[in-house]
Design an enzyme around this catalytic site. Structure first.
Site, PDB file in Angstrom:
ATOM      1  N   LYS A  58      23.980  16.512 -24.523  1.00 31.24           N
ATOM      2  CA  LYS A  58      22.669  16.329 -25.143  1.00 31.24           C
ATOM      3  C   LYS A  58      22.636  16.958 -26.537  1.00 31.24           C
ATOM      4  O   LYS A  58      22.108  16.377 -27.488  1.00 31.24           O
ATOM      5  CB  LYS A  58      21.571  16.940 -24.246  1.00 31.24           C
ATOM      6  CG  LYS A  58      21.359  16.134 -22.956  1.00 31.24           C
ATOM      7  CD  LYS A  58      20.477  16.852 -21.930  1.00 31.24           C
ATOM      8  CE  LYS A  58      20.410  16.048 -20.631  1.00 31.24           C
ATOM      9  NZ  LYS A  58      19.722  16.760 -19.524  1.00 31.24           N
ATOM     10  N   GLN A 102      17.342  22.660 -18.404  1.00 29.88           N
ATOM     11  CA  GLN A 102      18.332  21.910 -17.620  1.00 29.88           C
ATOM     12  C   GLN A 102      18.158  22.247 -16.137  1.00 29.88           C
ATOM     13  O   GLN A 102      18.061  23.412 -15.763  1.00 29.88           O
ATOM     14  CB  GLN A 102      19.756  22.258 -18.079  1.00 29.88           C
ATOM     15  CG  GLN A 102      20.845  21.455 -17.384  1.00 29.88           C
ATOM     16  CD  GLN A 102      20.776  19.961 -17.679  1.00 29.88           C
ATOM     17  OE1 GLN A 102      20.471  19.548 -18.793  1.00 29.88           O
ATOM     18  NE2 GLN A 102      21.024  19.140 -16.664  1.00 29.88           N
ATOM     19  N   ASP A 125      11.087  16.249 -21.978  1.00 28.66           N
ATOM     20  CA  ASP A 125      11.860  15.814 -20.817  1.00 28.66           C
ATOM     21  C   ASP A 125      10.939  15.273 -19.709  1.00 28.66           C
ATOM     22  O   ASP A 125      11.406  14.771 -18.691  1.00 28.66           O
ATOM     23  CB  ASP A 125      12.696  16.994 -20.297  1.00 28.66           C
ATOM     24  CG  ASP A 125      13.901  16.550 -19.486  1.00 28.66           C
ATOM     25  OD1 ASP A 125      14.376  15.403 -19.669  1.00 28.66           O
ATOM     26  OD2 ASP A 125      14.382  17.335 -18.645  1.00 28.66           O
TER      27      ASP A 125
END
Lengths: 284, 284
Positions: A58, A102, A125
């Site tokens: 990413k 994450q 996200d």
């Protein structure tokens, strides 16, 4: 070249490239206007190798499109309180436009509490409760990236969910559940299936659109697929294997995503796009 | 006495009474401990006669179980900004434990903005985005009252949704959508149907549990019902008519709610129960 049987392959790689190209242009515009790049904070707790790889991918992609990434690695021993405090600081930091935590985080951490420390305007996200409800109610909040990527694939291949029967296999808070809500917002009839579902094959057989989000290799068999159905495989299991038995399913499907090169690339593309969106919105 | 065919009638009135009796006891305990009754603020914008009746019913029920209600009537000309300000004040008022904004509000008001001004801890009607996501993620927030009432009816009649196919007809933010999420959290396979659904009858025919939340009188026909299915009618149309053609459906259903005396009474009972929950939680 894989044999796709009768199915047309839906290239997530192509869809992602189009998103990413546009995002790079907009990131450059942002930098020109403001004198700084959009910034994504990436938070990684512990040293799980797969998670480290994902975050590295990413961040590399960020660099390529002109997004700065601010990496925050934390030890596996981090407490929920420490993580919440750190994320709250990032939420309040004007130099940070988007926040990616994450997941999964280590088991001793209350992941939901950590997610909720992300300010809705920086939830690029799409993991907060606010973003989930926004997806469900058709608002303008950020979307969970994988389901949003799948919607972009459908759009790119002119699949209109309206009136179609979409079966979502899996009900996780960041994949199956928001996936169903996004399809419902586009007027699909949506069925949520999961581990407690009885006679899953016969339900999948009624589906015009199938989204596999189970996390079990080749779990969805080809004979479950209605001829001509649209099959999206959000699974990514060890050895580059999806949740759908691809060779079998491709014989019957009308359109199908491969693994790799299907859903995966669009997930990251949407993350980057939403980071640039966030940067512009925070400046507005 | 209505002919219920083969079906057993599920009495929402009985289920509501059990909830209300317990709520009255707890309200009395709260009053004894604190020297004041739990307090529900009821906000009504405009003078729609049906809405006035609903609010009056709710306030009467509050009085019966020992909950104080603080009524705030507002003119139909109230702006979104004024309504948001008022609800924010109620959210910050320590004397108010729960807030009910009677809906629908007049069309010029942004209903979602008004709902979101309700503090999650006072959202005893379960209408905020936070409460919705909490229902979806299996958290402990307040539930939307009608879907929660339906879950209580299922429990009272020993219907375990686990593994069953539940078909929810309707997808409104406070009824159909949270209904599906509550059933999913209890391990049902859930299908959302709505006005764009194709061949609704054949989908309903596969349902073990049917929830009708359409708002159209006798919309769900008896021949759509699988023999033995559990039918819950959340509709309440003019002339005491539900969304299900009761006489037809009762011939085939295993269990069915009547209208009136089905889902309706449990909605208010859950509202009162959640108000007392809120009062105790705010004191804790």
């Amino acid at each position: 070249m894989t044999d796709t049987g009768n199915a047309v392959l839906m290239s997530g790689t192509d869809v992602a490239r189009a998103i990413t190209d546009r995002t790079a242009q907009r990131a450059a515009q942002f930098a020109e206007k403001t004198g700084r790049k959009p910034c994504l904070a990436t938070v990684l707790v512990g040293d799980d190798p797969a998670s480290e790889t994902y975050v590295r991918m990413k961040r590399n992609r960020c660099a390529k499109v002109g997004i700065e990434s601010k990496h925050v690695p934390l030890p596996a021993s981090t407490t929920t309180a420490q993580l919440v405090e750190l994320i709250t600081d990032l939420s309040n930091d004007p130099a940070v436009n988007g926040i990616l935590l994450q997941h999964p985080v280590p088991a001793h951490i209350d992941e939901r509490a950590a997610f909720e420390a992300i300010a809705p305007g920086k939830d690029v996200d799409g993991v907060t409760m606010h973003s989930f409800a926004d997806m469900a109610f058709g608002g303008k909040g950020f979307a969970s990236c994988t389901p949003a990527g799948i919607m972009r694939i459908l759009d790119a291949y002119d699949v209109d969910p309206r009136g179609k029967h979409a079966v979502v296999i899996g009900r996780s808070p960041i994949l199956g559940k928001p996936m169903g809500m996004l399809l419902l917002a586009r007027d699909a009839t949506v069925t949520y299936c999961h581990s407690k579902t009885q006679d899953l094959p016969s339900i999948v057989r009624t589906a015009d659109i199938v989204v596999a989000a189970v996390g079990r290799p080749e779990f969805v068999r080809g004979e479950w697929i209605k001829p001509g159905a649209v099959v999206l495989d959000a699974g990514y299991n060890e050895g580059n294997v999806g949740d759908v038995a691809f060779d079998e399913a491709a014989v019957r499907a009308g359109l199908i995503t491969p693994v790799p090169g299907g859903v995966g690339p669009t997930t990251i593309a949407v993350l980057l796009e939403q980071t640039v969106d966030a940067a512009f919105e925070q400046r507005a």
